[in-house]
Design an enzyme around this catalytic site. Structure first.
Site, PDB file in Angstrom:
ATOM      1  N   ARG A  96      18.887  64.685 -37.197  1.00 49.18           N
ATOM      2  CA  ARG A  96      17.740  64.527 -36.432  1.00 49.18           C
ATOM      3  C   ARG A  96      18.044  64.509 -34.928  1.00 49.18           C
ATOM      4  O   ARG A  96      19.094  63.957 -34.742  1.00 49.18           O
ATOM      5  CB  ARG A  96      16.750  63.221 -36.747  1.00 49.18           C
ATOM      6  N   HIS A 115       7.519  65.726 -26.950  1.00 48.01           N
ATOM      7  CA  HIS A 115       6.293  64.644 -27.158  1.00 48.01           C
ATOM      8  C   HIS A 115       6.365  63.885 -26.093  1.00 48.01           C
ATOM      9  O   HIS A 115       7.080  64.178 -25.009  1.00 48.01           O
ATOM     10  CB  HIS A 115       6.670  63.713 -28.243  1.00 48.01           C
ATOM     11  N   CYS A 163       6.023  70.523 -31.028  1.00 47.10           N
ATOM     12  CA  CYS A 163       6.806  70.173 -32.379  1.00 47.10           C
ATOM     13  C   CYS A 163       6.351  70.619 -33.901  1.00 47.10           C
ATOM     14  O   CYS A 163       6.350  71.865 -33.932  1.00 47.10           O
ATOM     15  CB  CYS A 163       7.190  68.492 -32.369  1.00 47.10           C
TER      16      CYS A 163
HETATM   17  N1  GLN Z   1       8.971  67.558 -39.334  1.00 51.40           N
HETATM   18  C1  GLN Z   1       9.261  68.404 -38.161  1.00 51.40           C
HETATM   19  C2  GLN Z   1      10.781  68.252 -38.018  1.00 51.40           C
HETATM   20  O1  GLN Z   1      11.331  67.223 -38.142  1.00 51.40           O
HETATM   21  C3  GLN Z   1       8.655  68.227 -36.980  1.00 51.40           C
HETATM   22  C4  GLN Z   1       8.807  66.990 -36.495  1.00 51.40           C
HETATM   23  C5  GLN Z   1       7.748  66.490 -35.230  1.00 51.40           C
HETATM   24  O2  GLN Z   1       6.898  66.902 -35.027  1.00 51.40           O
HETATM   25  N2  GLN Z   1       8.029  65.578 -34.503  1.00 51.40           N
HETATM   26  O3  GLN Z   1      11.463  68.999 -37.278  1.00 51.40           O
END
Ligand code: GLN
Length: 238
Positions: A126, A189, A92
């Protein structure tokens, strides 16, 4: 023989259990009597010689900004290691920063290390939830994503797999992650490795082969628990 794992920025970049990936590599090595040394790398540190596996986890935009400058500094060294075939797993936030850049929702451009041919721009929402992908090299892979960045892959890299359930790189083109040489970038993740042991063993095998210049056949392990974890995660698609 000792395998040295470089864990990039564990303080800032460690979301949703990403640290468990390092533990999974360590355990699967130790069960085979292979020694492991983990080097927790933080900004300003020197990268020790003879690193065998590179790992970096996810992080918030603020964490990504904090490591930007240091990543610029060590980027060429990491790039030469990846070009030389060093196995590498980036999740990520660091996946995004192994690319050319990540542009956040407020328009800030966080410059990446330019190791993977990808660019990422924050999207309007998101993307959150469990993910199942059909990877090109490792069969079905399960994990969990939570990102606003939308990633596109350029012509010099290939995706890690096709999304079966979830959003993946951008929620549009059906790709997930990026696979270049022995470097895998992914949004997953969870952590990803404990329930996808084939991927863990790929990193270990490539590390040993690069070190010894011979083909390595890893000792088989009893993966019953790992497969149960995989099946359980796969039974809860978004
Ligand atoms: N900040 C980045 C995003 O929101 C990565 C997030 C993450 O590593 N889960 O895309």
């Amino acid at each position: 023989m000792t395998i040295k794992i470089l864990h990039l920025y564990p303080k800032e970049m460690n979301l949703y259990g990403d640290h468990g990936n390092v533990l999974a590599i360590k355990r699967r090595c130790e069960w085979r009597n292979i020694n492991v040394e983990v080097i927790n790398y933080e900004p300003g540190d020197a990268i020790p010689k003879d690193i065998d596996i590179i790992f970096g986890g996810g992080g918030q935009d603020s964490g990504q900004s904090k490591i930007e400058e240091d990543l610029q500094r060590i980027g060429p060294k990491l790039k030469s290691m990846v070009e030389d075939g060093a196995p590498c797993l980036v999740i990520c936030g660091i996946y995004q920063l192994f690319g050319k850049y990540y542009r956040t929702a407020d328009g800030t451009k966080i410059v990446g290390a330019n190791i993977l041919d990808i660019v990422t721009n924050a999207g309007p929402e998101r993307l959150i939830g469990n993910v199942i992908i059909n990877s090109y090299g490792f069969g079905e892979i399960v994990g969990y994503e939570n990102h606003s960045g939308l990633t596109s892959i350029g012509p010099n890299a290939k995706p890690f797999g096709e999304v079966a359930s979830g959003a993946g790189n951008n929620g549009k083109d059906g790709t997930e992650g990026c696979h270049y040489k022995n470097c895998i970038g992914t949004y997953l993740h969870g952590p990803i490795l404990p329930k996808n042991p084939k991927l863990t063993d790929f990193l270990i095998k490539k590390a040993l082969e690069r070190k010894s210049h011979t083909e390595i056949k890893l000792q088989k392990l009893d993966d019953e628990i790992e497969h149960k974890a995989h099946t359980s995660a796969a039974s809860r698609p978004r």
